[in-house]
Design an enzyme around this catalytic site. Sequence first.
Site, PDB file in Angstrom:
ATOM      1  N   PHE A   1      35.919  32.740  42.520  1.00 18.17           N
ATOM      2  CA  PHE A   1      34.753  32.305  41.732  1.00 18.17           C
ATOM      3  C   PHE A   1      33.469  33.035  42.131  1.00 18.17           C
ATOM      4  CE2 PHE A   1      37.564  28.544  42.509  1.00 18.17           C
ATOM      5  CZ  PHE A   1      38.304  28.705  41.350  1.00 18.17           C
TER       6      PHE A   1
ATOM      7  N   GLY B   1      44.052  34.479  40.530  1.00 14.45           N
ATOM      8  CA  GLY B   1      44.613  33.276  39.939  1.00 14.45           C
ATOM      9  C   GLY B   1      44.329  33.303  38.449  1.00 14.45           C
ATOM     10  N   THR B   2      43.680  34.397  38.037  1.00 15.90           N
ATOM     11  CA  THR B   2      43.220  34.571  36.671  1.00 15.90           C
ATOM     12  C   THR B   2      44.332  35.008  35.728  1.00 15.90           C
ATOM     13  OG1 THR B   2      42.559  36.722  37.526  1.00 15.90           O
ATOM     14  CG2 THR B   2      40.820  35.112  37.196  1.00 15.90           C
TER      15      THR B   2
ATOM     16  N   GLN C   1      41.890  30.013  31.969  1.00 18.02           N
ATOM     17  CA  GLN C   1      40.575  30.429  32.457  1.00 18.02           C
ATOM     18  C   GLN C   1      39.473  29.556  31.877  1.00 18.02           C
ATOM     19  OE1 GLN C   1      39.310  33.194  34.564  1.00 18.02           O
ATOM     20  NE2 GLN C   1      41.225  32.307  35.206  1.00 18.02           N
TER      21      GLN C   1
ATOM     22  N   GLY D   1      36.569  39.784  27.713  1.00 16.87           N
ATOM     23  CA  GLY D   1      36.668  39.012  28.958  1.00 16.87           C
ATOM     24  C   GLY D   1      36.296  37.558  28.743  1.00 16.87           C
TER      25      GLY D   1
ATOM     26  N   GLU E   1      34.347  33.700  32.650  1.00 19.43           N
ATOM     27  CA  GLU E   1      33.197  32.887  33.028  1.00 19.43           C
ATOM     28  C   GLU E   1      32.631  32.057  31.879  1.00 19.43           C
ATOM     29  OE1 GLU E   1      31.412  34.477  36.252  1.00 19.43           O
ATOM     30  OE2 GLU E   1      32.307  36.439  36.061  1.00 19.43           O
TER      31      GLU E   1
HETATM   32 MO1  MOS Z   1      32.355  36.156  39.179  1.00 17.04          MO
HETATM   33  S1  MOS Z   1      30.887  34.825  39.790  1.00 17.04           S
HETATM   34  O1  MOS Z   1      31.409  37.581  39.091  1.00 17.04           O
HETATM   35  O2  MOS Z   1      33.533  36.193  40.397  1.00 17.04           O
END
Ligand code: MOS
Length: 751
Positions: free
Chosen positions: A249, A475-476, A651, A715, A718
């Site tokens: 993270f 883990g992504t 994710q 992507g 996040e």
């Molecule tokens: Mo992300 S906070 O750039 O791993």
Amino acid sequence: MTTSIDQPGSMGPIGRPVERVDGRAKVTGQATYSAEWALPGMTYAVIVAAPSGPGRVVALDTRRAEAADGVLAVLSHLNARPQGTPHSQPTGFVAPMPDAVQVFSSPHVAYAGQPIAAVVAETLECAREGARLVEVRFDATTPAIDLEGRLSTAFPPDSILGEAPDGLRGDLADGVAAADISLDEIYTTAAQSHNPMEPHATTAVYKDGRLTLYDASQFVYGVKRMIADLVDLPPERVRVVCRYVGGAFGSKLHAWPHVTVAALAAMHVGRPVRLAVERRQMFGLVGFRPRTHQRIRLGAKRDGMLTAIAHDVTNQTSQASVYVESAAMATRMLYSCPNVAVTHRVVRLDTQTPTFQRGPGEAPGAMALECALDELAYRLGLDPLALRLKNYADRDEDKGRAWSSKELRACYEQAARRFGWDRRLPAPRSMRAGELLVGQGMATASYPALRAGASARVRFGADGALVQTASHDLGTGSYTIFSQVAAAALGLPIALVKVELGDTDLPFAPEAGGSQTAASVSVPLFVAATKVRKVLTALAVADAASPLYGAGEDAIAWGDGRLYLRDRPERGEAHGAILERSGKTHLEAEHTTKAGEDFEAFGHESYGMHAWGAQFAEVHVDPTLGTVRVTRMVGAFCGGTVLNARTARSQLLGGMAMGIGMALLEEVMRDVRQGRVVNASLGDYLVPVNADVPDIDVILVPEEDPYVNPLGIKGLGEVGIVGAGAAIANAVFHATGKRVREFPIMLEHLL
Ligand code: MOS
């Protein structure tokens, strides 16, 4: 030079919800994490951390520790070798912060939790006992740890990843003057700790002048360069390996002091050293998400058209380094508005340096902006979703350009429909479930589509393909999506693709952060695999013994491990047969993209590129106790090409769950006299657990992006957390009629 790709007729396994290829290894314990390498002659290191800070070690007596059973060495400022400055940085957004990796350089202590000594011993138990026996006389001074108390010392950072900390379009005063309804409020978000399941750990080996670090990392090449500079070894003598990561993270983007301690210890004792950071040390030793103080001013016409947006962000940083929480960057472009002004400031406090944490910038920024828009909607008597749609930005007004793609409208529509937003009663405290107050809220999500240069190698033999790149799977799902990308380009079943990651002996890959891995690494990987495919095709059509002899390359299709004529699928042969007759054991190709090359080729200058989303949340609030339970969440997201619908969903779901923590649970708390974290355990620092996480509905909205990169990937790592907390906070207001602007929302705020 630019990278273009040669798309096969079908994208094969790309997009399919393939199960994790590393799942079995993980659940059976075959996946080796950084604290699990078992090496002959292993020793164990334990860090002695400063009990408070700032301060000064007046006396350090290591004699009892050194005499203890099994203790091999005690490292401290009394005997540690001087360290160089990490200056070189191979790529990307993670600038080296010397203070984060230099250790034992003087008796001065900058923050509570800073290593003041490390004990190396034959066993972990001996090292712990040794650490207990280190005697420290410490002169402490009162720390500055209160952001709000020191706002007058705020100063502007030089830049935010190359962008100016302040931004302005139009005239804010004009916008405020033109408004019928306005708002001016302060929002604060708490300092948070990443707390991945796998704490940080480094196993270090120094042998024959070469240093190998098995390090829990999001960026092996970055750690290699930083540590090589520090211990004064040429980079080619440092190797960093990280096969598996148990969550990160952002906390593992940069190296932290324990990495240096492990390296120094291995060089000192001449044996392998394992240093596993303890959970409680994770709070004071490695980076964290800083506290933010955000002022939002909004102005709007009576019909809801925005006339002014101002967003002023101040975040805490350390005495030694500047980390900027770029919480207002998205505010510049998220809504259509002629007058927008944002500023970013930092305040130095006596802690370790904060760092990127999932959705850095955007996630805390959305807590303020998206809650402020909700407040404005009530003041206007407008539906919160209608207000967003009224001010929908059809262009990137910040940079005066078009979007590369933006299916945000579809995100709003689909998530609202799935959630049942049209059945919501607008007035606060108007919905109930028995005794409980029911609230429903929403927010917008966005996250920039970052990309960086990367390399990948594909080695192809009769038994399948081997993919090699120094990228990471946090883990992504990287192992899985890279298998899919190579399989698609080669026409192979996924089972015949093996992926190797996380090793500086492999081709370069950038930091696995900023949601950039899928986009940055898939493109060179696809190109390398395509090169292999072309060579194999050429071999087949030139080989008189092949059923494909003489065929045009365009007439040949790929699938299930064989090449065949597109028009006559029965006519073809297996990859292995072609390779065997050619007398080659394997074919190999590598491809490298340079940072920025696809920007030029695909119009970085001319398009704004972001992943988008719409978040909806429902809460139940007990009016007597003030307790909040999240009962439902629906998020709809678009991020260009989805490589794997299963790992993408995972994710986004994980990000949304973290939003619960941001809104309701997570806060790093420090003792005001000592500066040390007082809730440094998972018993006291609350993260959402299964019982806190309701059924979360994730909708993947199809989106084609012809500009972001040749595979159209933006992507999704996040964007799932961004806006999730704000949707919950807005739901809490709708339930209770109480507007809390201080996050996390605690029950005492609601009583
Ligand atoms: Mo992300 S906070 O750039 O791993």
